[in-house]
Scaffold this motif. Structure first.
Motif, PDB file in Angstrom:
ATOM      1  N   VAL A   1       0.903  -1.206  -0.109  1.00 15.89           N
ATOM      2  CA  VAL A   1      -0.184   0.070  -0.041  1.00 15.89           C
ATOM      3  C   VAL A   1       0.899   1.257  -0.150  1.00 15.89           C
ATOM      4  O   VAL A   1       0.394   2.176   0.631  1.00 15.89           O
ATOM      5  N   GLY A   2       2.194   1.346  -0.894  1.00 13.14           N
ATOM      6  CA  GLY A   2       2.714   2.447  -1.098  1.00 13.14           C
ATOM      7  C   GLY A   2       3.740   2.736  -0.108  1.00 13.14           C
ATOM      8  O   GLY A   2       4.599   3.509  -0.143  1.00 13.14           O
TER       9      GLY A   2
ATOM     10  N   VAL B   1      -3.285   8.266  -5.277  1.00 13.73           N
ATOM     11  CA  VAL B   1      -3.809   6.820  -5.310  1.00 13.73           C
ATOM     12  C   VAL B   1      -3.558   5.864  -4.204  1.00 13.73           C
ATOM     13  O   VAL B   1      -4.259   5.320  -3.824  1.00 13.73           O
ATOM     14  N   LEU B   2      -2.122   6.093  -3.903  1.00 11.93           N
ATOM     15  CA  LEU B   2      -1.808   5.056  -2.966  1.00 11.93           C
ATOM     16  C   LEU B   2      -2.258   5.822  -1.525  1.00 11.93           C
ATOM     17  O   LEU B   2      -2.432   4.831  -0.665  1.00 11.93           O
TER      18      LEU B   2
ATOM     19  N   GLU C   1      -5.501   4.262  -1.448  1.00 14.85           N
ATOM     20  CA  GLU C   1      -5.343   2.717  -1.137  1.00 14.85           C
ATOM     21  C   GLU C   1      -5.115   2.475   0.449  1.00 14.85           C
ATOM     22  O   GLU C   1      -5.655   1.615   0.925  1.00 14.85           O
TER      23      GLU C   1
ATOM     24  N   TYR D   1      -7.381   0.279   2.812  1.00 15.43           N
ATOM     25  CA  TYR D   1      -6.956  -1.041   3.728  1.00 15.43           C
ATOM     26  C   TYR D   1      -7.308  -0.807   5.122  1.00 15.43           C
ATOM     27  O   TYR D   1      -7.447  -2.080   5.655  1.00 15.43           O
TER      28      TYR D   1
ATOM     29  N   LEU E   1      -9.483  -4.352  -5.117  1.00 13.67           N
ATOM     30  CA  LEU E   1      -8.619  -3.234  -5.506  1.00 13.67           C
ATOM     31  C   LEU E   1      -7.508  -3.171  -5.549  1.00 13.67           C
ATOM     32  O   LEU E   1      -6.592  -2.526  -6.247  1.00 13.67           O
ATOM     33  N   PHE E   2      -6.736  -3.926  -4.471  1.00 18.49           N
ATOM     34  CA  PHE E   2      -5.153  -4.238  -4.656  1.00 18.49           C
ATOM     35  C   PHE E   2      -4.608  -4.824  -6.037  1.00 18.49           C
ATOM     36  O   PHE E   2      -3.593  -4.336  -6.566  1.00 18.49           O
TER      37      PHE E   2
ATOM     38  N   SER F   1      -4.758  -2.198  -8.895  1.00 18.44           N
ATOM     39  CA  SER F   1      -3.708  -1.379  -8.475  1.00 18.44           C
ATOM     40  C   SER F   1      -2.229  -1.920  -8.869  1.00 18.44           C
ATOM     41  O   SER F   1      -1.661  -1.397  -9.564  1.00 18.44           O
ATOM     42  N   HIS F   2      -2.137  -3.240  -8.869  1.00 20.31           N
ATOM     43  CA  HIS F   2      -0.996  -3.870  -8.957  1.00 20.31           C
ATOM     44  C   HIS F   2      -0.658  -4.019 -10.713  1.00 20.31           C
ATOM     45  O   HIS F   2       0.092  -3.804 -11.072  1.00 20.31           O
TER      46      HIS F   2
ATOM     47  N   LEU G   1      -2.387  -2.059 -12.863  1.00 24.96           N
ATOM     48  CA  LEU G   1      -1.839  -0.763 -13.415  1.00 24.96           C
ATOM     49  C   LEU G   1      -0.572  -0.442 -13.377  1.00 24.96           C
ATOM     50  O   LEU G   1       0.131  -0.131 -14.210  1.00 24.96           O
ATOM     51  N   PHE G   2       0.129  -0.949 -11.942  1.00 23.61           N
ATOM     52  CA  PHE G   2       1.608  -0.740 -11.933  1.00 23.61           C
ATOM     53  C   PHE G   2       2.342  -1.627 -13.002  1.00 23.61           C
ATOM     54  O   PHE G   2       3.338  -1.195 -13.543  1.00 23.61           O
TER      55      PHE G   2
END
Length: 336
Positions: A253-254, A292-293, A296, A300, A311-312, A315-316, A318-319
């Motif tokens: 989560v960043g 965004v993070l 996130e 969480y 959602l995680f 996000s992954h 997109l990364f």
């Protein structure tokens, strides 16, 4: 026992915590020699590592990697965040003493939780290196040319059989691939190892590279969204969570465990060993993350884990997409 670390000055405190955990958990081991591939290390950091070695009566050797770095520049090897250092472990034949026949590489963002005697002595059979499977990869395999039936390994912990590595000409295979097949990947060293050493990688037990997702989510939650055709069984993961051998942090989560007010599942282990290390004066800082993070992290805190992991995963993905686009851009610019 030969152990290898690779890090720059910014990561020196975190590597210090890791080496401290290594020495603490392996007090009964015979000889331990830690080799360090350092980039831009300050005199103060070197002094602290020397202090750590004296405290535990162990040996820490700082390797000179200038020749290997120059060779990578001449070959136009891929960089990671502008540095060639990430690929140094692919050129160990140019750096390590010939007498080193086996060495265990650990990322600076790891904590050793148990004796490493068992993993260090593992029989790799005819394989060249041992690595654990990456917990988050499924789609990424397709992007780098692996099939869904092939395993994709994480490079945070690597057991090298240097004798077989030399005999198999692994460094030369990687160089040839970069020069004639593909030069840029989203995760340069990790992707190159998976592609160029496919078929020559031994699967390490997951307890020696236990990743944050295993601690943050149940096996059922993980498998619903990140499940791979070939992965570790539920029982092995659950045993590893109860008795980890090596924790591998990853950004979660960043954030990393060394950030202020972090929710990272490995924060307690990091806090314990940084306090025992010569870097006990380390002051945590807030993670520099985008909106965004930050959102996130808030989600969480409040969402049920089963909902958050959806959602995680998004996000992954997109990364990974951004990393692939950046890699393609580098490749395009190189060919112009």
């Amino acid at each position: 026992m030969n152990i290898l670390y690779q890090f720059n000055e910014a990561y020196a405190p975190f590597a210090g915590a890791s080496v401290t955990s290594l020495f603490e958990q392996n007090r009964k081991a015979g000889e331990i020699t830690v080799y360090v591939l350092g980039e831009g290390l300050s005199k103060d950091s070197i002094r602290r590592f020397d202090e750590l070695a004296r405290q535990y009566e162990r040996t820490i050797i700082f390797l000179n990697a200038d020749a290997a770095m120059e060779r990578m520049r001449e070959l136009n090897m891929p960089t990671y965040r502008g540095s060639y250092a990430a690929n140094l472990r692919l050129f160990l034949t140019d750096i390590l003493p010939e007498a080193v026949e086996r060495i265990l590489y650990l990322d600076a963002d790891t904590i050793v939780c148990d004796s490493l005697a068992e993993v260090y002595a593992l029989d790799l059979g005819e394989k060249v290196i041992g690595m654990a499977i990456d917990s988050l990869t499924k789609r990424h395999k397709r992007d780098i040319g692996l099939t869904q039936d092939e395993e994709y390994y994480n490079s945070g912990v690597i057991l090298f059989d240097m004798k077989r590595w030399r005999q198999a000409g692994c460094t030369e295979r990687i160089i040839d691939h970069v020069l004639h097949v593909r030069s840029h990947y989203p995760a340069p060293d990790q992707d190159l190892l998976n592609v160029c050493c496919r078929g020559d990688i031994f699967r390490l037990p997951i307890r020696y590279n236990l990743q944050p997702i295993h601690l943050a989510f149940s096996y059922r939650q993980y498998h619903c969204f990140f499940g791979q055709k070939s992965y570790y069984e539920k029982e092995e993961i659950e045993r590893a969570v109860k008795a980890p051998g090596i924790l591998h942090f990853f950004r979660f989560v960043g954030e990393f465990p060394w950030h202020e007010n972090t929710l990272h599942p490995d924060r307690a282990a990091f806090d314990h060993y940084i306090a025992l290390s010569p870097w006990h004066d380390y002051q945590k800082k807030k993670a520099q993350v985008g909106t965004v993070l930050k959102i996130e992290k808030c989600l969480y805190r409040v969402l049920p884990r089963g909902i958050f992991i959806m959602l995680f995963k998004l996000s992954h993905m997109l990364f990974i997409d951004r990393a692939n686009k950046d890699s393609l851009k580098k490749k395009t610019n190189k060919n112009m």
